[in-house]
Enzyme design. Structure first.
Site, PDB file in Angstrom:
ATOM      1  N   ASP A  78       0.858  -1.179   0.000  1.00 25.82           N
ATOM      2  CA  ASP A  78       0.000   0.000   0.000  1.00 25.82           C
ATOM      3  C   ASP A  78       0.893   1.228   0.000  1.00 25.82           C
ATOM      4  O   ASP A  78       1.966   1.225   0.599  1.00 25.82           O
ATOM      5  CB  ASP A  78      -0.918   0.015   1.229  1.00 25.82           C
ATOM      6  CG  ASP A  78      -2.039   1.022   1.064  1.00 25.82           C
ATOM      7  OD1 ASP A  78      -2.971   0.730   0.300  1.00 25.82           O
ATOM      8  OD2 ASP A  78      -1.970   2.108   1.664  1.00 25.82           O
ATOM      9  N   THR A  79       0.473   2.262  -0.703  1.00 24.84           N
ATOM     10  CA  THR A  79       1.257   3.495  -0.795  1.00 24.84           C
ATOM     11  C   THR A  79       0.396   4.689  -0.407  1.00 24.84           C
ATOM     12  O   THR A  79      -0.736   4.822  -0.864  1.00 24.84           O
ATOM     13  CB  THR A  79       1.799   3.697  -2.234  1.00 24.84           C
ATOM     14  OG1 THR A  79       2.604   2.564  -2.581  1.00 24.84           O
ATOM     15  CG2 THR A  79       2.656   4.950  -2.323  1.00 24.84           C
TER      16      THR A  79
END
Length: 196
Positions: free
Chosen positions: A77-78
């Site tokens: 996840d970013t």
């Protein structure tokens, strides 16, 4: 033992980066609620989301009868953080203008968490990359919005796309900004026996 790597993401960029590393994998995207919890820091949020995606994919594989001891699920996840606040996808043009005006001529952080899970353990790591933006004019921001690129991007830009022209400097992992830190991903997969 031959391990099967499952990427719990629909991101074509993450698939491309795994391909670049020479890691054979299948893709099984998961859909989870990505809302921040009350008083949750961007660092805690990004790690929790990566962990949750990996766990969700493991459960789905188990329910479908596709889970074995050799399965390794990779999730990522970013998030983009500015002054300790997470910047999500813009709601509309005005919101994108607000976000890009904040990032203009400033440094922000791109936080990418990676999580690898098997039937017996899960390890999550967060990588922070500092990105410095050039000064942007309102006309540049409006022209960029009109390309359509910022609409579904966290922080209203894509470094691997048109938005890359606004980036003056990157301090940290460039591949993490795109969505998967190559070095750290390899180290984590090594810990799970996937790569030697």
């Amino acid at each position: 033992m031959n391990y099967s790597v499952v990427l719990a993401s629909a991101s074509p960029r993450r698939t491309m980066l795994l391909d670049q590393m020479g890691i054979a994998h299948s893709v099984k995207p998961v859909d989870i609620d990505e809302s921040a919890l009350v008083n949750e820091t961007p660092e805690a949020q990004v790690a929790r989301l990566a962990e949750q995606k990996a766990k969700t994919a493991l459960v789905r594989l188990k329910n479908e009868g596709g889970l074995s001891e050799s399965t390794r699920v990779l999730a990522s996840d970013t998030l983009i953080a500015f002054n300790g606040v997470s910047l999500g996808k813009p709601e509309d043009k005005e919101d994108a203008r607000r976000i890009l005006s904040m990032l203009s001529d400033n440094q922000h952080e791109v936080l990418t968490a990676i999580s690898v899970a098997s039937t017996t353990k899960q390890v999550t790591q967060t990588i922070t990359t500092k990105v410095t933006f050039a000064a942007l004019t309102n006309d540049e921001i409006d022209a960029y919005w009109d390309t359509g690129e910022p609409a579904d991007k966290a922080g209203s830009y894509a470094i691997q796309g048109i938005g890359g022209q606004f980036v003056k400097a990157i301090n940290g992992s460039a591949s993490a900004v795109v969505g998967l830190p190559l070095y750290e991903t390899r180290q984590l997969l090594r810990e799970f026996g996937v790569v030697s």
